[in-house]
Design an enzyme around this catalytic site. Structure first.
Site, short mmCIF file in Angstrom:
data_model
loop_
_atom_site.label_atom_id
_atom_site.label_comp_id
_atom_site.label_asym_id
_atom_site.label_seq_id
_atom_site.Cartn_x
_atom_site.Cartn_y
_atom_site.Cartn_z
N LYS A 6 -54.20 89.60 84.55
CA LYS A 6 -54.94 88.90 83.53
C LYS A 6 -56.35 89.68 83.64
O LYS A 6 -57.07 89.94 82.85
CB LYS A 6 -54.94 87.35 83.78
CG LYS A 6 -55.98 86.75 82.78
CD LYS A 6 -55.47 86.98 81.50
CE LYS A 6 -56.57 86.18 80.25
NZ LYS A 6 -56.32 86.90 79.23
N CYS A 41 -54.76 89.60 92.17
CA CYS A 41 -54.52 88.67 93.10
C CYS A 41 -55.11 87.29 92.88
O CYS A 41 -56.24 87.18 92.49
CB CYS A 41 -55.05 89.17 94.51
SG CYS A 41 -54.29 90.93 94.74
#
Ligand code: M6R
Length: 583
Positions: A578, A2
């Site tokens: 990521k 997020c």
């Protein structure tokens, strides 16, 4: 994972908020939303990309706006679960990074019904409940964060108030200062128009307005340093490359050069690392994913030097009973410095009074802030979810450690790396790699093998390949093939063999024969010709002991090319983020 961004300003809010959201996309997400105040709290949300959200957001008539990219944890990707979440009475609107571990307990305690499946919505309603009683926004936030268990970076809007309130614990959160805007963001990359920022302390809360900010900790003002952003945003933009992943592979020579130059110049840091050498009897290297593979490479270097060294996957290390104490050097490797599993592992190391050293690309990260010694890798922002240049730099950091531990001159390593860079032409490797994509795509099984350091390269190659091509592959040491996996080998099998260690070449040749006699096809990645190979990728003619720095590049490129050939986006593989900020 997020990402959150908030902006306060008199104009251009739509442009600014979407600029930030686009910059946060690299973290990986499945839905996105914004919240603002226009005659009451308004939200716009959608499942899918930021472009889609932008196309349905026509104007933002508000002085404040908060926004979020969500990577589903509690509840699947849906509009209802997407942030922002609004309190039951519609007076509070929040976006949240992290996980509220006691959300079910709080729902029961306060008898709150939520419409979403998230662990976030409860926080909005809880702040509202407290505010109705206290009539004090900061006090309400402080009371709520004292009840929350878990990690959070929260941006909060109150109806009728042109400030953005915030709170953080563990999950990073920054205040950004722009020319005529104020920002709140989970990542410095998400506020490219901010020139200075504050990295908010743990368990702080407060607010920003267009001209002011206040940061509190436990009811008192917290002192914070304002620092220059100091990011070269050109390194976070695509330039002429079609994808970040390709750009980042092409940056490997520069990254190696910048990283070794940094250590040659930074004698103070090198001396601090040297001080560790005399007082340790064991080295434990800890990380996840690609960074774990860099640990495996480092483990070999430490073993060669006579140290007891173990590599541990961070999420396992937390529950392992591997003995560690004040004479253990724990090396935590993390590109982002925000990986939740590695952060938990670090907490265990600190509890056992180990010496802690991290190798990271983000020196302001949680892991860097909590380690005694910080070894930066000089990669610049790595945007593609699949880590490439950071891996090569992490392995270089292992060489740097080896030189320091052996009391060898780093200037000698510098000379070797400079020679390597002169011989390393990524485009030459790319041209060779492209030829084999059709064989990769037609193979039923893909197996990657190697011995010793080549096995580590095989592991990293296999991870990279499956991560973005969605094609299954397995990696194992050459000698293990005959203990089971050889059963898979037939005419439709492609075995990719890493073969860079001359003293092991005979053994590797035996394995190649075993594969060929069962019809398997062989792609050899090596610095030496191999007549038994069906296909061959030649590595640059560099000193053998430095080949681990480059031997994975062909498979980084093949993974990229395969992904693109399949029509996928290599920068944002499905299901992945990521920076994995949840355990
Ligand atoms: O930021 P970190 O190095 O701690 O991340 C660890 C892994 O999540 C990461 O290396 C992951 O495996 C990559 N996506 C692999 O390309």
């Amino acid at each position: 994972m997020c990402g959150l961004v908030g902006v306060i300003g008199d104009d251009n809010l739509r442009d600014e908020i979407f600029l930030g959201l686009h910059k946060l996309e690299y973290r990986g997400y499945d839905s996105a939303g914004i919240g603002y105040i226009d005659g009451g709290i308004c939200t716009i949300k959608c499942v899918g990309g930021v472009d889609k959200l932008q196309s349905i957001t026509h104007a933002i008539n508000s002085k404040v706006c908060i926004a979020h990219t969500r990577w589903a944890t509690h509840g699947g990707p849906s509009v209802i679960n997407c942030h922002p979440h609004v309190s039951a009475g519609k007076s509070v609107c929040i976006v949240h990074n992290g996980i509220i571990e006691n959300c079910d307990y709080l729902k029961n305690k306060y008898n709150i019904n939520c419409v979403s499946d998230t662990d976030t919505e409860i926080v909005a309603t809880l702040i509202e409940i407290k505010y109705l009683r206290t009539k004090d926004k900061l006090q309400s936030i402080n009371e709520v964060i004292n009840e929350l268990k878990g990690s959070f970076a929260l941006a909060i809007l109150f109806d009728g108030d042109n400030s953005i309130y915030f709170a953080r614990n563990i999950s990073p959160l920054l205040i950004g200062f722009g020319k005529d805007k104020m920002y709140l963001c989970s990542d410095v990359l998400g506020m490219p128009n901010a020139s200075k920022y504050i990295d908010l302390p743990n368990l702080s809360y407060g607010y920003i307005t267009l001209s002011d900010y206040k940061v509190y900790h436990n009811g008192s003002i917290a002192n914070c340093n304002i620092v220059d952003v100091g990011i070269d945003y050109t390194s976070a933009s695509l330039g002429d490359y079609p994808h970040y992943m390709l750009k980042e592979i092409y940056e490997i020579p520069k990254v190696l050069k910048d990283t070794i130059s940094y250590y040659v110049k930074n004698t103070k840091l090198v001396n601090r690392i040297k001080e560790c050498v005399h007082r340790i009897n064991k080295v434990v290297l800890i990380a996840c994913g690609t960074s774990y593979h860099a640990c495996l490479m480092g483990e070999k270097f430490f073993n060669e030097m006579g140290y007891l060294a173990y590599s541990c996957i961070a999420s396992e290390f937390v529950y392992d009973s591997i003995p560690i104490d004040k004479n253990t050097l724990c090396i935590l490797v993390s590109q982002s410095g925000e990986t939740a599993d590695t952060i938990s592992a670090l907490a265990k190391c600190k509890k056992a009074h180990c010496k802690t050293l991290c190798i990271t690309n983000v020196v302001s990260s949680t892991i860097a802030k909590n380690c005694k010694i910080v070894m930066p890798i000089k990669c610049g922002p790595e945007i593609a979810v699949a880590s490439t240049k950071a891996y090569n730099a992490q392995v270089l950091a292992m060489y740097v450690l080896q030189y320091i531990f052996k009391n060898k001159k780093l200037s000698t390593l510098h000379t070797h790396i400079n020679k390597l860079i002169k011989l390393l032409d990524v485009s030459v490797i790319e041209k060779q790699s492209i030829k084999y994509i059709k064989h990769i795509l037609s193979a039923k099984n893909i197996i990657m093998i190697g011995k010793n350091a080549d096995y580590v390269s095989a592991l990293e190659a296999s991870l990279k390949f499956k991560e973005i091509s969605y094609i299954s592959s397995t990696a194992l040491p050459c000698g293990e093939l005959k203990h089971g996996t050889l059963a898979l080998v037939d005419e439709d099998t492609l075995v990719i063999v890493f073969d860079t260690i001359s003293k092991l070449r005979d053994k590797t040749s035996n394995i190649i024969s075993q594969i060929k006699s069962r019809g398997g096809k062989i792609l050899v990645i090596s610095n030496k010709e191999n007549n038994a190979a069906n296909y061959m990728i030649a590595l640059p003619n560099i000193k053998e002991r430095f080949l681990p720095l480059v031997s994975v590049i062909p498979m980084q490129l093949i993974s990229y090319k395969t992904c693109v050939a399949c029509g996928y986006n290599p920068d944002k593989p499905r299901n992945l983020a990521k920076s994995v900020t949840v355990e």
